[in-house]
Scaffold this active site. Sequence first.
Site, PDB file in Angstrom:
ATOM      1  CE  LYS A 294      36.577  33.831  35.074  1.00  0.00           C
ATOM      2  NZ  LYS A 294      35.468  33.760  36.030  1.00  0.00           N
TER       3      LYS A 294
ATOM      4  CD  GLN B 194      32.234  35.402  35.632  1.00  0.00           C
ATOM      5  OE1 GLN B 194      32.966  34.435  35.381  1.00  0.00           O
ATOM      6  NE2 GLN B 194      32.646  36.417  36.371  1.00  0.00           N
TER       7      GLN B 194
ATOM      8  CG  ASP C 119      34.522  29.613  40.085  1.00  0.00           C
ATOM      9  OD1 ASP C 119      35.526  30.320  39.863  1.00  0.00           O
ATOM     10  OD2 ASP C 119      33.426  29.777  39.516  1.00  0.00           O
TER      11      ASP C 119
HETATM   12  N1  GUN Z   1      32.512  36.692  39.684  1.00  0.00           N
HETATM   13  C1  GUN Z   1      33.539  37.425  40.196  1.00  0.00           C
HETATM   14  N2  GUN Z   1      34.599  36.633  40.464  1.00  0.00           N
HETATM   15  C2  GUN Z   1      34.227  35.375  40.122  1.00  0.00           C
HETATM   16  C3  GUN Z   1      34.923  34.130  40.168  1.00  0.00           C
HETATM   17  O1  GUN Z   1      36.070  33.998  40.599  1.00  0.00           O
HETATM   18  N3  GUN Z   1      34.189  33.059  39.706  1.00  0.00           N
HETATM   19  C4  GUN Z   1      32.905  33.168  39.264  1.00  0.00           C
HETATM   20  N4  GUN Z   1      32.286  32.063  38.865  1.00  0.00           N
HETATM   21  N5  GUN Z   1      32.246  34.320  39.214  1.00  0.00           N
HETATM   22  C5  GUN Z   1      32.922  35.415  39.634  1.00  0.00           C
END
Ligand code: GUN
Length: 287
Positions: free
Chosen positions: A54, A98, A121
């Site tokens: 990211k 996350q 998100d």
């Molecule tokens: N963990 C797995 N996929 C995601 C996601 O799309 N966003 C976040 N914040 N955590 C994750």
Amino acid sequence: MTAQLIDGKAMAADIRAQIKDEVEALVAQGNRRPALAVILVGSDPASQIYVRNKHRACENCGIKSLAYELDASVSQDELNALIDKLNADDTIDGILVQFPLPDHLKESEVVERISAKKDVDGFHPYNVGRLVQRIPYICAATPHGIMTMLRKTLGDNLKGKSAVVVGASNIVGRPMALELLLAGCTVTVTHRFTPLETTKAMLKQADIAVVAVGKPRFIDGSWFKDGSCIIDVGINRMENGKLCGDVDFDKAYDHVGFITPVPGGVGPMTIATLMQNTFEAYKSHIA
Ligand code: GUN
């Protein structure tokens, strides 16, 4: 017949390049750069890789990325205080925590704590509710990225297509079903309590299948309808260290119409869509 591969990596690169051009044009006009704050709690190796990807994507798009790496023992109050600080900071457009979090922290509390306007998100109940009510605001990145892939592959009109989503998680399965419904598909969701024979029967008639079960090669390729479009959300590491999806790719490849590879399918598109969400949030914040 063999399937056509859906190249998520190339689609994601195009999206990032377009965002980069638009960001640089806005910065050249005197605006600040967009900024995304990413919070990682603990040291889960898979989460560390996702977070690193990211940050790289942000760099690629001219988006400032701020990394907050918290010890696994951080308290809910401390995490909430950091989110409150970032919510109040006018120079930050997106906040992402996350998942998964360590067991003593409540993901549902975190999801509601982040301002809906910075919830890149798309997990906040406000944003989920907007999608339910067919007035989407910020949409969850994985399902929204999949919609982009489906439209690029099958065309803009998905109305009347039969779609099956295997998996009903908050992050993928449920918002995926809502996105497909919004696009006019006839949607079925199967999940861990669905008898496998039912899932098989549903897949056999589906024009579109989105599989997100988190189990390596769990779905046999022969279960799909001939010529259908298969989206594999799974990313599983095998004993030999290589990655594989939730679908037995080789068996599907022989007879479906389109299929995403793992890696190089859904993963890059999820991150490119997160960049889109951050950029859209930024534009509304500087307006
Ligand atoms: N963990 C797995 N996929 C995601 C996601 O799309 N966003 C976040 N914040 N955590 C994750």
